[in-house]
Design a protein around this motif. Structure first.
Motif, short mmCIF file in Angstrom:
data_model
loop_
_atom_site.label_atom_id
_atom_site.label_comp_id
_atom_site.label_asym_id
_atom_site.label_seq_id
_atom_site.Cartn_x
_atom_site.Cartn_y
_atom_site.Cartn_z
N PRO A 163 0.81 -1.21 0.00
CA PRO A 163 0.00 0.00 0.00
C PRO A 163 0.85 1.27 0.00
CG PRO A 163 0.20 -0.85 2.24
CD PRO A 163 0.99 -1.79 1.34
N GLY A 164 0.29 2.32 -0.60
CA GLY A 164 0.81 3.68 -0.44
C GLY A 164 -0.32 4.48 0.17
N ILE A 165 -0.02 5.30 1.19
CA ILE A 165 -1.06 6.10 1.85
C ILE A 165 -0.71 7.57 1.67
CG2 ILE A 165 -2.22 6.61 4.04
CD1 ILE A 165 -1.45 3.85 5.03
N VAL A 166 -1.63 8.32 1.08
CA VAL A 166 -1.35 9.74 0.80
C VAL A 166 -2.34 10.60 1.59
CG1 VAL A 166 -1.05 11.49 -0.99
CG2 VAL A 166 -0.66 9.07 -1.54
N GLY A 217 6.57 10.16 -6.37
CA GLY A 217 7.01 8.95 -5.64
C GLY A 217 6.09 7.77 -5.89
N ILE A 218 4.79 8.00 -5.80
CA ILE A 218 3.84 6.89 -6.01
C ILE A 218 3.89 6.46 -7.48
CG2 ILE A 218 1.38 6.28 -6.04
CD1 ILE A 218 1.99 6.43 -3.21
N GLY A 219 4.05 7.41 -8.37
CA GLY A 219 4.15 7.06 -9.80
C GLY A 219 5.32 6.13 -10.05
N ARG A 220 6.44 6.44 -9.44
CA ARG A 220 7.61 5.57 -9.57
C ARG A 220 7.32 4.20 -8.95
NH1 ARG A 220 12.81 5.50 -7.83
NH2 ARG A 220 12.35 6.48 -5.85
N ALA A 221 6.67 4.22 -7.80
CA ALA A 221 6.41 2.98 -7.07
C ALA A 221 5.45 2.06 -7.85
CB ALA A 221 5.83 3.30 -5.69
N ILE A 222 4.61 2.65 -8.70
CA ILE A 222 3.68 1.82 -9.50
C ILE A 222 4.35 1.35 -10.79
CG2 ILE A 222 1.47 1.77 -10.74
CD1 ILE A 222 0.51 4.02 -8.85
N PHE A 223 5.10 2.24 -11.45
CA PHE A 223 5.50 1.95 -12.83
C PHE A 223 6.97 1.57 -13.01
CE2 PHE A 223 1.87 5.02 -13.48
CZ PHE A 223 0.96 4.02 -13.80
N ALA A 224 7.83 1.78 -12.00
CA ALA A 224 9.25 1.44 -12.19
C ALA A 224 9.38 -0.04 -12.54
CB ALA A 224 10.02 1.75 -10.91
N ASN A 225 10.26 -0.34 -13.47
CA ASN A 225 10.49 -1.72 -13.93
C ASN A 225 9.17 -2.37 -14.38
OD1 ASN A 225 12.60 -3.56 -14.46
ND2 ASN A 225 12.02 -4.80 -12.70
N THR A 226 8.28 -1.52 -14.94
CA THR A 226 6.97 -1.98 -15.43
C THR A 226 6.19 -2.70 -14.31
OG1 THR A 226 8.09 -2.19 -17.55
CG2 THR A 226 5.87 -3.04 -17.48
N GLY A 227 6.35 -2.18 -13.11
CA GLY A 227 5.59 -2.73 -11.97
C GLY A 227 6.13 -4.04 -11.44
N GLN A 228 7.23 -4.50 -12.02
CA GLN A 228 7.77 -5.81 -11.63
C GLN A 228 8.85 -5.64 -10.55
OE1 GLN A 228 7.75 -8.16 -15.80
NE2 GLN A 228 8.82 -6.24 -15.84
N VAL A 229 8.44 -5.03 -9.46
CA VAL A 229 9.32 -4.84 -8.31
C VAL A 229 8.55 -5.35 -7.11
CG1 VAL A 229 10.63 -3.17 -6.92
CG2 VAL A 229 10.29 -2.75 -9.36
N CYS A 230 9.19 -6.19 -6.30
CA CYS A 230 8.46 -6.75 -5.16
C CYS A 230 7.95 -5.65 -4.25
CB CYS A 230 9.35 -7.71 -4.39
SG CYS A 230 10.91 -6.94 -3.90
N LEU A 242 5.07 -6.78 2.91
CA LEU A 242 6.44 -6.48 2.48
C LEU A 242 6.79 -5.00 2.69
CD1 LEU A 242 9.00 -7.65 1.39
CD2 LEU A 242 8.16 -7.30 -0.93
N ALA A 243 6.06 -4.09 2.03
CA ALA A 243 6.49 -2.68 2.05
C ALA A 243 5.28 -1.75 2.09
CB ALA A 243 7.33 -2.38 0.82
N SER A 244 5.54 -0.49 2.48
CA SER A 244 4.50 0.54 2.39
C SER A 244 5.19 1.88 2.16
CB SER A 244 3.68 0.62 3.68
OG SER A 244 4.44 1.25 4.69
N SER A 245 4.41 2.86 1.70
CA SER A 245 4.92 4.23 1.73
C SER A 245 3.82 5.14 2.24
CB SER A 245 5.44 4.68 0.36
OG SER A 245 4.38 4.87 -0.54
#
Ligand code: NAD
Length: 485
Positions: free
Chosen positions: A259-262, A274-287, A417-420
């Protein structure tokens, strides 16, 4: 002519009677073939690793081991362009990404753990004894033994070396089984290991698949002492079953539905970036990628609009083009999986804000594995698209009204796993971060990594932690010595 990728066992590059193709995700054509290791070759790799534990490597002074790891880092950097080309050919990821993250981090991992192992301490306890003279306990670190490393395709060199480097730093011997989708940089690493002068049998590489192939042969092998795995949670549970027969030590880094909480008081532009990167970096293929975004209601519509613009501004291009920041998915099979979720989202009643399909190029990329960057809204929290890891460039954005509601929705997942968290209210940031059930939590940033910090997941996202002392604690075991004075 396709490149041929050999196994590396006991210091020799080895072919076998069976090969499988490696596809370039940009064009869908096979650019390499790997020799699949059979059970006999996996047996040989395990026995080479066992023998090497008892040889020169087992008694090598730490400074020499550290120097060899430093040399591996130097040699990766010396062959940077080759590693880069191999990673890009296997994954289709933009050169701009692989040249900044995958390859430099792959080399850096060796330096980080060569330094790390020089700076660890062990415990000492003084104790009383009935005769009044006392005793001293101290522990020494021993390698775990023969370690199987099973790695995924999304950050192939980076995630593999994140395990190889600390395992070697601690004095273990290893057998690496890279993903069948992306074995090229692992094969180059074997060349580098040989060139660096690491003794034969310390690093072995076997190519193949999971079930009934090299993966399973390794994880069920009685000669393997420990398994370190990064990949899907479902695979982790199969490996755990296989490993239970001979009670192996396990380190698991697995899936996420992060999750990302804004909050409404967040620095809006920074959160969008930041959220844009978190969604689309490596075409979303990041754990660690964000697939669920919760936005405080007063800024919800504006945020969704900004993410739509962000998605539509992604530059989907050839990996070599400098402005490309969005590549294909790794395989036809994975694209089918992601597209099935795009379809499911609509069936579940989502509003597709942007994307949801396959881009058309009118060139060779139409045979590649591209999908569109996608933003959806309007699903209930119970929808499968909100619950299951998709591992593609898609996120669902939902509004929230109170902090408690945001935390409850963020935690309502089997993963951890992760959050922002995005807010300018520091008290709120600390309060919320402390309540999120995930191993890695960012405030006003994402993917900012200090390699000494604990890395790993709670719940179904993992077992154990990697990074700094945490890796060293997994790849070594303390042995106590009690001295009566
Ligand atoms: P995967 O589980 O399909 O494959 C990972 C590795 O396991 C491959 O080398 C594969 O051949 C091997 N494997 C598969 N079945 C096996 C079996 N039965 N026995 C032994 N080995 C077997 O994962 P993937 O598709 O390569 O990677 C994507 C997944 O990895 C996602 O779920 C992602 O979240 C996860 N991941 C997690 C992290 C993390 O640090 N938590 C990092 C990257 C990726």
């Amino acid at each position: 002519m396709k490149k041929q990728l050999k196994n590396f066992v006991a210091g020799e590059f080895v072919t076998t009677g069976s090969t499988f193709d490696i596809y370039n995700p940009v064009t869908g054509t096979a650019h390499a073939e790997a020799f699949e290791a059979d059970k006999a070759l996996v047996d040989r790799a395990v026995s080479a690793a066992r023998t090497a534990l008892k040889g020169e490597w087992g008694s090598m002074p730490l400074q020499k081991r550290r120097a060899l790891l430093g040399k591996v880092a130097d040699l990766i950097e010396a062959r940077f362009d080759e590693f880069l080309a191999a990673e890009v050919a296997d994954t289709g990821k933009p050169v701009s990404l692989a040249s900044h993250i995958d390859i430099p981090r792959g080399a850096a991992n060796f330096r980080v753990f060569a330094d790390g192992i020089a700076n660890v301490s062990t415990e000492t306890f003084e104790m009383d004894t009935p005769d009044g003279r006392g005793a001293i306990n101290y522990s020494v670190r021993k390698p775990l033994g023969v370690i199987a490393i099973i790695s995924p395709w999304n950050l192939p060199l980076l995630l593999m070396t994140w395990k190889v480097a600390p395992a070697l730093a601690c004095g273990n011997t290893i057998i690496v089984k890279p993903s069948e989708e992306t074995p090229s940089t692992a094969t180059l690493l074997a060349e580098v290991i040989k060139e660096a002068g690491i003794p034969d049998g310390v690093f072995n590489l076997v190519h193949g698949f999971g079930p009934d192939s090299a993966g399973e042969f390794l994880t069920s092998h009685p000669g393997v002492d420990a398994i370190t795995f990064t990949g899907e949670t479902r695979t982790g549970s199969a490996i755990m079953r296989a490993a239970s027969e001979t009670v192996k030590a396990l380190s698991f880094e697995m899936g996420g539905k992060n999750p990302g909480i804004v909050f409404a008081d967040a620095d809006f532009d920074a959160a969008v970036e930041g959220i844009g990167r978190a969604i689309f970096a490596n075409t979303g293929q990041v754990c660690l990628a964000t697939e669920r975004v919760y936005v405080e209601r007063p800024i919800f519509d504006r945020f969704v609009q900004a993410m739509k613009e962000k998605a539509e501004a992604m530059h989907i291009g050839l990996p070599q083009d400098a402005e490309t920041n969005f590549g294909p998915l790794v395989s036809a099979e994975h694209r089918d999986k992601v597209l099935s979720y795009y379809k499911l989202a609509v069936e579940e009643g989502a509003t597709v804000v942007t994307g949801g399909g396959v881009p058309k190029f009118g060139d060779e990329r139409d045979n590649g594995y591209y999908v569109q960057p996608t933003i959806i809204t309007g699903l209930p929290e119970t929808a499968r698209c909100v619950k299951e890891e998709i591992f593609g460039p898609i996120a669902h954005i939902a509004p929230f009204d109170t902090e408690e509601e945001a935390v409850a929705m963020a935690n309502d997942t089997e993963y951890g796993l992760a959050s922002s968290i995005w807010t300018t209210n520091l008290t709120c940031a600390h309060r919320v971060a402390g309540q999120i059930e995930a191993g890695i939590n960012w405030v006003n940033c994402w993917f900012l990594r200090d390699l000494r910090t604990p890395f790993g997941g709670t719940k179904m996202s993992g077992i154990g932690r990697e990074g700094g002392i945490h890796s060293i604690n997994f790849y070594s075991e303390p042995v106590n010595i009690c001295v009566k004075l």
